[in-house]
Write a protein that holds these residues in place. Sequence first.
Motif, mmCIF file in Angstrom:
data_model
loop_
_atom_site.group_PDB
_atom_site.id
_atom_site.type_symbol
_atom_site.label_atom_id
_atom_site.label_comp_id
_atom_site.label_asym_id
_atom_site.label_seq_id
_atom_site.Cartn_x
_atom_site.Cartn_y
_atom_site.Cartn_z
ATOM 1 N N ALA A 16 71.541 64.319 29.245
ATOM 2 C CA ALA A 16 72.655 65.130 28.745
ATOM 3 C C ALA A 16 72.213 66.562 28.440
ATOM 4 N N MET A 74 79.862 65.093 24.402
ATOM 5 C CA MET A 74 79.841 63.660 24.702
ATOM 6 C C MET A 74 79.802 62.852 23.424
ATOM 7 N N CYS A 99 84.877 65.713 29.268
ATOM 8 C CA CYS A 99 84.131 65.071 28.182
ATOM 9 C C CYS A 99 83.480 63.815 28.746
ATOM 10 N N VAL A 100 82.347 63.438 28.164
ATOM 11 C CA VAL A 100 81.571 62.303 28.660
ATOM 12 C C VAL A 100 81.458 61.231 27.577
ATOM 13 N N PHE A 154 78.267 64.582 33.777
ATOM 14 C CA PHE A 154 78.739 65.873 33.259
ATOM 15 C C PHE A 154 79.277 66.739 34.396
ATOM 16 N N SER A 157 82.733 65.550 35.303
ATOM 17 C CA SER A 157 83.670 65.860 34.228
ATOM 18 C C SER A 157 84.045 67.339 34.209
#
Length: 374
Positions: A16, A74, A99-100, A154, A157
């Motif tokens: 991330a 996230m 958004c994750v 990501f 998204s």
Amino acid sequence: MKPKLIQGNEACVEGAVRAGLTFFAGYPITPSSEIAEYVSGVLPRLGGKFIQMEDEIASASAIIGASIAGAKAMTATSGPGFSLMQETIGYAGMAEIPCVFIDVQRGGPSTGLPTLPSQGDFMQVMWGSHGDHPIAAVAPWSAAETVELMVTAFNISEEFRMPTVVLLDEVIGHVREGVDLSLFDNLHVVERMKPKEKPEDYIPFRRRPGEITPLANFGEGYRYHITGLTHDERGFSTLKPNEIDANIRALVSKMDMVSKKYASSYSFLMDDADFVVFAYGCSARVAKRAVTLARQKGIKAGLLRPRLVWPFPEHELRNLGSHVREILVPELNMGQAVREVERAVAGKTKVTRLSKVDGELFDPEEILEAITKG
């Protein structure tokens, strides 16, 4: 660089931050809690924000708010928490907010088996929220691949303005493996498109075939309306049939766009296989061993493992169904992905379900036995 021994949950955070994570909100829940713990130490040192929220609903809402303000955001949870987030996931789909969500699956239903593995959330990821909403999901099978697919999540998204899920299970979340993190330092990272027009000319939900309208960050001079109601191109609710139809079709069309660009599968001994095991996550790890044992017995078995599990790789399976004699789907549930496989092959070949719901992993011999019976 020397490999670092890290846990799958920690690998989520490593991936991330490489994708540009700047905001995390979450509520700890087994077996995902290590993600919140690890990110709380890493993210503030990088200038990002970590907030432990009062519950999962607040966590999901917080990352949406942060994303609207321009953050890559996230949260992480497990099955029961993921259920609570479903309405907010639908809101993110309708409002087209990147958004994750990380779902580290555990046994269910309800609070079920907090410390034992399961793959019972497969359908919940795809259909947990109501209405025809866009959502994508990736499913790694190792700590190393978790780092990589976090970046992919990501990217999807941000590029398509939609919620994306990283689907793990207890085993993948807690496995500890040596990972050379330097191998993932230069992955392609998608940055959010920004509008080029003046704020007064900005149309936040403009509909043009094959195009995604850039998302303007709140606080940068762009004023626009966001709602969970079906809305027009400017974001205001509408009851006009043509605008309702255009809105929903635009949302759903993202699925084809994601599939065309991000479809990805891992194949093992598939070139001449006439018997295929289709699996993801911890079940795929075991299935690979079973396929190797089957080959030693002279059975032409192969493994197909989707990395992008949703949109489902139905075209790949449809083609496969025309020339293999059987597809075996081992899952730690009573049969979820297998139904998508059956839909995809449409009767062209035999599809067999192998379920396990006792809180234990498959043993390679269990899958091998099913292969030899095929």
